[in-house]
Design an enzyme around this catalytic site. Sequence first.
Site, PDB file in Angstrom:
ATOM      1  N   ASP A 183       6.105 -11.149   5.364  1.00  0.00           N
ATOM      2  CA  ASP A 183       5.795  -9.697   6.284  1.00  0.00           C
ATOM      3  C   ASP A 183       6.137 -10.154   7.799  1.00  0.00           C
ATOM      4  OD1 ASP A 183       4.706  -7.627   7.593  1.00  0.00           O
ATOM      5  OD2 ASP A 183       2.642  -8.081   7.024  1.00  0.00           O
TER       6      ASP A 183
ATOM      7  N   SER B  66      -2.563  -3.209   9.837  1.00  0.00           N
ATOM      8  CA  SER B  66      -1.165  -3.074  10.287  1.00  0.00           C
ATOM      9  C   SER B  66      -1.707  -2.249  11.679  1.00  0.00           C
ATOM     10  CB  SER B  66      -0.312  -2.197   9.466  1.00  0.00           C
ATOM     11  OG  SER B  66       1.065  -1.985   9.774  1.00  0.00           O
TER      12      SER B  66
ATOM     13  N   HIS C  70       3.624  -6.854   3.095  1.00  0.00           N
ATOM     14  CA  HIS C  70       2.772  -6.046   3.857  1.00  0.00           C
ATOM     15  C   HIS C  70       2.328  -4.746   3.024  1.00  0.00           C
ATOM     16  CE1 HIS C  70       1.902  -4.348   7.851  1.00  0.00           C
ATOM     17  NE2 HIS C  70       1.967  -3.135   7.153  1.00  0.00           N
TER      18      HIS C  70
END
Length: 315
Positions: free
Chosen positions: A252, A156, A282
């Site tokens: 995601d 991320s 995610h």
Amino acid sequence: MPLHPDAQAIIDRTPAIEAGQPVVLDPQTMREQFRTTWRLPDILPAVHRVRDTAIPGPAGEIPVRVYTPEGAGPFPAFVWFHGGGWTIGSLDENEYACRTVCARAGVVVVSVDYRLAPENPYPAAADDCFAAVRWVHGHGAEISADPGRIAVGGESAGGNLAAVAALKARDLGGPRLSLQVLVSPVLGHPDDGRASYRDYAEGYFLSRASMEWFFTLYPRDPTNLRDPYLLPLRADDLSGLAPALVLGAEYDVLRDEGEEYAARLREAGVPAEVVRYDGLIHGFFGLLATELPAARAAHDRVATALRTAFGGGDR
């Protein structure tokens, strides 16, 4: 494919953000809520040693957690950056993944607790992460790491910081990196018009509204959004970068920008492999790894890529 049942169970227990509503939590409240979204198992993968320490940084000491595998060093080094939108997160939620990669790849993992926004906006996190990479290169012997074999990675916002570290290593005199592992990386902006931001904006764990909120906190001002050291997809030239492994989840908002970045790397002559994990959401690699059995395949893929990049091949 449909959402994996385990991913659906995580979504069902996660408080939803109503459609069209902005995130209005203060960062401290968001950090406290974030701690409730992951679970650390009682039994963790075994490694030789785990040590918390600190290294010099551009604004003071940077806390790091060093995972050392069994065997005789020096070992290759994998510098890892946690996720959390540059605003939340810590070393703890990646404990399982870092131990797993350490053991399976036979690498020293250096997990970096970089400064968080909004208290420390851009470029604080990027500066800390690159400082950590350079420290490993200059002081690897102190942690049984080979300074000539270094890879970076993150999930991320951590994937963003890994990509930025690779750009800085190319632009600012090294060190040479063997691999960049980008898991669901933030590389562009929610307003760039990618389909995954439209299709999975709400109801899939990480929302578009949350990403928009992070972007109100990390940049110092809107001009930062043109800087490739904040958003690597803004870079005009991606040649000469370390080879990349890009992992993403089907459901995601960040899926498409990771795949686009890999395509641009290949166009620039940089080897880049993309793996999309169907049915997942995610956070599958680190944050939710113990709840999503499919994470094991992702950990194995990263371990194999690291061994190959460092000349060890598969085993």
